[in-house]
Design a protein around this motif. Structure first.
Motif, short mmCIF file in Angstrom:
data_model
loop_
_atom_site.label_atom_id
_atom_site.label_comp_id
_atom_site.label_asym_id
_atom_site.label_seq_id
_atom_site.Cartn_x
_atom_site.Cartn_y
_atom_site.Cartn_z
N GLN A 48 -5.23 -1.61 11.96
CA GLN A 48 -4.86 -0.16 12.48
C GLN A 48 -4.18 0.58 11.15
O GLN A 48 -3.72 -0.10 10.45
CB GLN A 48 -3.49 -0.45 13.32
N PRO A 49 -4.31 1.82 10.87
CA PRO A 49 -3.96 2.42 9.74
C PRO A 49 -2.48 2.51 9.80
O PRO A 49 -1.93 2.60 11.09
CB PRO A 49 -4.73 3.80 9.98
N ILE A 75 -5.60 -4.25 -0.53
CA ILE A 75 -6.15 -3.15 -0.71
C ILE A 75 -5.00 -2.18 -0.11
O ILE A 75 -4.57 -2.59 1.06
CB ILE A 75 -7.24 -3.28 0.19
N PHE A 76 -4.77 -1.27 -0.53
CA PHE A 76 -3.93 -0.07 -0.16
C PHE A 76 -4.78 0.93 0.45
O PHE A 76 -5.62 1.37 0.17
CB PHE A 76 -3.21 0.67 -1.19
N ARG A 77 -4.30 1.38 1.74
CA ARG A 77 -5.21 2.40 2.41
C ARG A 77 -4.02 3.44 2.99
O ARG A 77 -2.89 2.96 3.39
CB ARG A 77 -5.86 1.86 3.45
N ASN A 78 -4.53 4.68 3.12
CA ASN A 78 -3.42 5.74 3.79
C ASN A 78 -3.85 5.92 5.05
O ASN A 78 -4.49 5.08 5.88
CB ASN A 78 -3.51 6.99 2.98
N HIS A 79 -3.09 6.90 5.71
CA HIS A 79 -3.12 6.85 7.28
C HIS A 79 -4.48 7.61 7.82
O HIS A 79 -4.72 7.42 8.86
CB HIS A 79 -2.04 8.14 7.54
N VAL A 80 -5.15 7.94 6.88
CA VAL A 80 -6.60 8.29 7.38
C VAL A 80 -7.61 7.44 6.84
O VAL A 80 -8.73 7.62 6.86
CB VAL A 80 -7.17 9.85 6.89
N THR A 81 -7.22 6.20 6.39
CA THR A 81 -7.79 4.93 6.29
C THR A 81 -8.73 4.93 4.95
O THR A 81 -9.71 4.11 4.73
CB THR A 81 -8.90 4.75 7.50
N ASN A 202 -13.43 -1.55 9.26
CA ASN A 202 -12.06 -1.06 9.87
C ASN A 202 -11.89 0.45 9.82
O ASN A 202 -11.06 0.91 10.61
CB ASN A 202 -11.23 -1.47 8.70
N LYS A 203 -12.61 1.28 9.03
CA LYS A 203 -12.63 2.77 9.17
C LYS A 203 -12.97 3.20 10.49
O LYS A 203 -12.46 4.31 10.98
CB LYS A 203 -13.20 3.20 7.75
N LEU A 204 -13.98 2.63 10.81
CA LEU A 204 -14.56 3.06 12.22
C LEU A 204 -13.82 2.63 13.41
O LEU A 204 -13.98 2.91 14.47
CB LEU A 204 -15.98 2.94 12.24
N GLY A 205 -12.84 1.70 13.23
CA GLY A 205 -12.27 1.21 14.36
C GLY A 205 -12.85 0.13 15.17
O GLY A 205 -12.85 0.21 16.32
N ILE A 206 -13.78 -0.67 14.52
CA ILE A 206 -14.62 -1.63 15.26
C ILE A 206 -13.71 -2.97 15.10
O ILE A 206 -13.37 -3.44 13.93
CB ILE A 206 -16.03 -1.93 14.51
#
Length: 214
Positions: A48-49, A75-81, A202-206
Motif C-alpha cells: 500500500q502507498p 526503498i522510499f516511495r511517495n503517495h503516488v508510488t 507494487n505500483k500496479l497494485g498486483i
C-alpha cells in the motif's frame, strides 16, 4: 478449493503451496469464490502507498549465515508510488536480526538527513517491529550508540512501523541481497533494473499470496 495434506514436507509441500497459489490466482481472476479448509488460508498481500505528505520506506536485511555476511536495503516511495530514493549496504559481520535493525536505522538516518518528517517504515521482521514499539529494548553493544542516536532522531519526526509479510516486501528484499555483494553503501534515485519487476508489481497494485495456518 481445498488445500489438503498440509503436513507434507520438503519439495512436495512447496509444490502443493505453489500450485494452490496459482490456482487461487486463476480463480480470483474469474471472480470464482473459493472455500478453504479450517487448517490453512490463503492471504492476499498487497503493498500500500502512504498518505499524501508521507513517505513509505520498505526495509529488509539479509545474512549469509547467522552471523555471517550481512547487508540491508530500503526503498522510499511517495503517495503516488514513485520511488524517491533507495539504498543497499553491506554491514560486515552481524546476525540476521542486526541486519534488519540496521536497515531500519539507516532509513531513519536518511530521512533525517533529507528533512523527511513523516515516515512509514515497513518491515517483514517482527523482532524489529517489537524493538521500535519498545525503544528501551536492549540491543547488542556494537549497535548501542547508533540505536541511541536513532531514538533521538525519532523525537524529531513522525514515524510508524507496522509489519508486512515478506511477499509484500520483495523490493527491499532484493536490495538487501544485492548489498551482500557490495563493498560499500550504494544508493539510487532512479529505479534500478534489478528491482524493476517487483517495483512495477507494487505500483500496479498486483497482490501476492501467502499460505497461512488459520
Amino acid at each position: 478449493m481445498i488445500i489438503a495434506n498440509t503436513s507434507l514436507s520438503g519439495n512436495n509441500s512447496r509444490k502443493v503451496s505453489s500450485n494452490s497459489i496459482r490456482d487461487f490466482t486463476i480463480l480470483k481472476n474469474f471472480n470464482v469464490s473459493t472455500h478453504h479448509s479450517t487448517n490453512t488460508v490463503i492471504k492476499e498481500v498487497l503493498w500500500q502507498p502512504p498518505l499524501i505528505n508521507w513517505l513509505k520506506c520498505n526495509i529488509d536485511g539479509a545474512a549469509k549465515g547467522n552471523p555471517g555476511l550481512p547487508s540491508c536495503g530500503g526503498i522510499f516511495r511517495n503517495h503516488v508510488t514513485d520511488m524517491i530514493y533507495c539504498f543497499a549496504e553491506p554491514l560486515g559481520t552481524a546476525s540476521a536480526f542486526q541486519a534488519e535493525l540496521c536497515g531500519a536505522m539507516r532509513a531513519i538516518e536518511v530521512a533525517h538527513n533529507r528533512n523527511w518528517k513523516n515516515i512509514w517504515l515497513e518491515t517483514d521482521s517482527v523482532l524489529v517491529v517489537l524493538a521500535f514499539k519498545n525503544l528501551n529494548s536492549n540491543v547488542t553493544w556494537n549497535l548501542r550508540n547508533r540505536w541511541n542516536n536513532v531514538k533521538q532522531l525519532l523525537t524529531q519526526m513522525n514515524c510508524i512501523m507496522p509489519h508486512i509479510f515478506r511477499e509484500g516486501n520483495q523490493v527491499a528484499d532484493i536490495l538487501a541481497n544485492v548489498g551482500i555483494s557490495l563493498s560499500s553503501l550504494a544508493s539510487w534515485y532512479n529505479v534500478p533494473n534489478f528491482v524493476k519487476d517487483s517495483f512495477v508489481k507494487n505500483k500496479l497494485g498486483i497482490p501476492s499470496f501467502r499460505i497461512c495456518n488459520s
